[in-house]
Scaffold this motif. Structure first.
Motif, mmCIF file in Angstrom:
data_model
loop_
_atom_site.group_PDB
_atom_site.id
_atom_site.type_symbol
_atom_site.label_atom_id
_atom_site.label_comp_id
_atom_site.label_asym_id
_atom_site.label_seq_id
_atom_site.Cartn_x
_atom_site.Cartn_y
_atom_site.Cartn_z
ATOM 1 N N LYS A 132 -25.034 68.165 35.045
ATOM 2 C CA LYS A 132 -24.754 69.153 36.006
ATOM 3 C C LYS A 132 -23.270 68.338 36.835
ATOM 4 O O LYS A 132 -22.412 69.483 37.625
ATOM 5 C CB LYS A 132 -25.439 69.500 37.256
ATOM 6 N N HIS A 141 -24.463 70.211 29.857
ATOM 7 C CA HIS A 141 -23.942 71.170 30.301
ATOM 8 C C HIS A 141 -24.622 72.418 29.662
ATOM 9 O O HIS A 141 -25.100 74.310 30.063
ATOM 10 C CB HIS A 141 -22.859 71.615 30.654
ATOM 11 N N TYR A 200 -28.013 74.180 30.079
ATOM 12 C CA TYR A 200 -28.854 75.198 31.056
ATOM 13 C C TYR A 200 -27.656 76.288 30.707
ATOM 14 O O TYR A 200 -28.432 77.728 31.121
ATOM 15 C CB TYR A 200 -27.666 73.920 31.883
ATOM 16 N N ALA A 205 -33.748 68.369 35.595
ATOM 17 C CA ALA A 205 -32.717 67.310 34.945
ATOM 18 C C ALA A 205 -33.055 65.592 35.996
ATOM 19 O O ALA A 205 -32.528 65.372 37.136
ATOM 20 C CB ALA A 205 -31.235 67.757 36.035
ATOM 21 N N ASP A 226 -35.313 75.335 38.648
ATOM 22 C CA ASP A 226 -33.974 74.355 38.272
ATOM 23 C C ASP A 226 -34.865 72.659 38.827
ATOM 24 O O ASP A 226 -34.993 72.443 40.536
ATOM 25 C CB ASP A 226 -32.992 74.858 38.901
ATOM 26 N N LEU A 257 -34.641 68.780 39.968
ATOM 27 C CA LEU A 257 -33.605 67.530 40.181
ATOM 28 C C LEU A 257 -34.893 66.919 40.300
ATOM 29 O O LEU A 257 -35.611 67.009 41.095
ATOM 30 C CB LEU A 257 -32.680 68.058 41.217
ATOM 31 N N VAL A 294 -25.033 65.232 42.460
ATOM 32 C CA VAL A 294 -25.532 66.745 42.709
ATOM 33 C C VAL A 294 -25.044 67.354 43.027
ATOM 34 O O VAL A 294 -24.774 68.999 43.168
ATOM 35 C CB VAL A 294 -26.445 66.878 42.065
ATOM 36 N N ARG A 302 -20.999 68.061 43.849
ATOM 37 C CA ARG A 302 -20.841 68.610 42.778
ATOM 38 C C ARG A 302 -20.684 70.281 43.279
ATOM 39 O O ARG A 302 -19.873 71.208 42.645
ATOM 40 C CB ARG A 302 -21.579 68.716 41.749
ATOM 41 N N ARG A 303 -21.966 70.532 44.128
ATOM 42 C CA ARG A 303 -22.418 71.802 44.527
ATOM 43 C C ARG A 303 -21.399 72.950 45.385
ATOM 44 O O ARG A 303 -20.776 73.203 45.409
ATOM 45 C CB ARG A 303 -23.902 72.052 44.626
#
Length: 275
Positions: free
Chosen positions: A145, A159, A162, A183, A233, A235, A245, A248-249
């Motif tokens: 991610k 990556h 995904y 993840a 999904d 985490l 994470v 990053r989003r």
């Protein structure tokens, strides 16, 4: 009642770490297991720990032995009368700077962590569709991610998982196929000791993040809880890894700067210290 009761679950990388802990948890939920990996003695040990007499099967193989895969899938399918769930867990990590890493190491990482699970899933998928449905659980990584320093090839492979499985989910949801991506962050296993270095050798030592990581049983509980709730999904991370994470989003520029700053302050050098 457990969603896995009397379901046949095929777990790759079942001889240690997350794969072993997940197999034990699934056995407690009443699943019939096919346990795969390369180390027969370790698979036998896990099968015994899972109990159930002849309820569980070991099927040792190398996930990158592509010519053998069609026969292996046929064998697994025939032994169990079908596969309800495929857990793509087998893999290898990395601890090396990109500037120092051999292209052969990248090839190995992509073969083991990306191409091998795709190859296996491509063989299982049409059988599941023809049967009316099935479930894929793929163990990716926080490194899938957000690009993780010292793990450039590993991050690339995760990556990629995904991308592949998100597409498979969209293409086959109407045909009864369910896809869960997991993840994990730092989980206390031998993942760092078994990681590849710049020249392809096994690292042989752990690192602080892994040694202080989430206990593997706790990580597996979170995975299975997410799957039971229908999450696609999942985490499984805590602290700075979970925050990374999220950043990053929502705030990617800030995330990039913080990770680069950590490297500038000696992250790579600290990773090289034997522990």
């Amino acid at each position: 009642m457990s969603m896995f009761k009397d379901q046949t679950v095929w777990v790759t990388g079942a001889s240690s770490g997350i794969g072993e802990a997940l197999s034990l948890a699934l056995a407690r939920q009443g699943a019939r297991l096919i346990l795969s990996g390369r180390k027969v003695a370790e698979l036998e040990r896990v099968a015994t720990a899972c109990g159930g007499g002849n309820r569980h099967t070991i099927l040792p193989f190398d996930t990158t032995d592509y010519p053998a895969l069609p026969g292996i899938v046929a064998d697994a399918w025939d032994r169990a009368g079908g596969i309800d769930v495929l857990v793509n867990n087998a893999g290898v990590s990395q601890r090396s700077l990109a500037l120092e890493t051999s292209l052969d190491v990248y090839r190995t990482l992509l073969e083991v962590d990306l191409y091998a699970p795709i190859a296996l899933s491509q063989l299982v998928l049409p059988r599941m569709v023809a049967r009316g449905g099935g479930r894929f659980i793929t163990i990716a990584s926080v490194a899938g991610k957000i690009g993780a320093p010292m793990r450039s090839g590993y991050s690339a492979a995760k990556h990629g998982l995904y991308g592949y499985f998100d597409a498979i989910r969209a293409e086959t949801a109407a045909q009864g196929i369910k896809v869960h991506m997991v993840a994990p962050g730092s989980v206390k296993t031998n993942v760092s000791r078994n990681a590849l270095t710049a020249n392809g050798s096994t690292r042989g030592t752990s690192d602080e993040a892994i040694e202080h990581g989430m206990p593997v049983a706790q990580a597996v509980r979170q995975m299975l809880d997410g799957i039971a709730r229908g999450k696609r999904d999942i985490l499984v991370a805590q602290g700075r890894e979970r925050l990374a994470v999220t950043m990053r989003r929502f705030w990617p520029e800030k995330a990039f700067d913080l990770i680069a700053d950590a490297v500038a302050k000696g992250y790579a050098q600290n990773m090289r210290v034997n522990r």
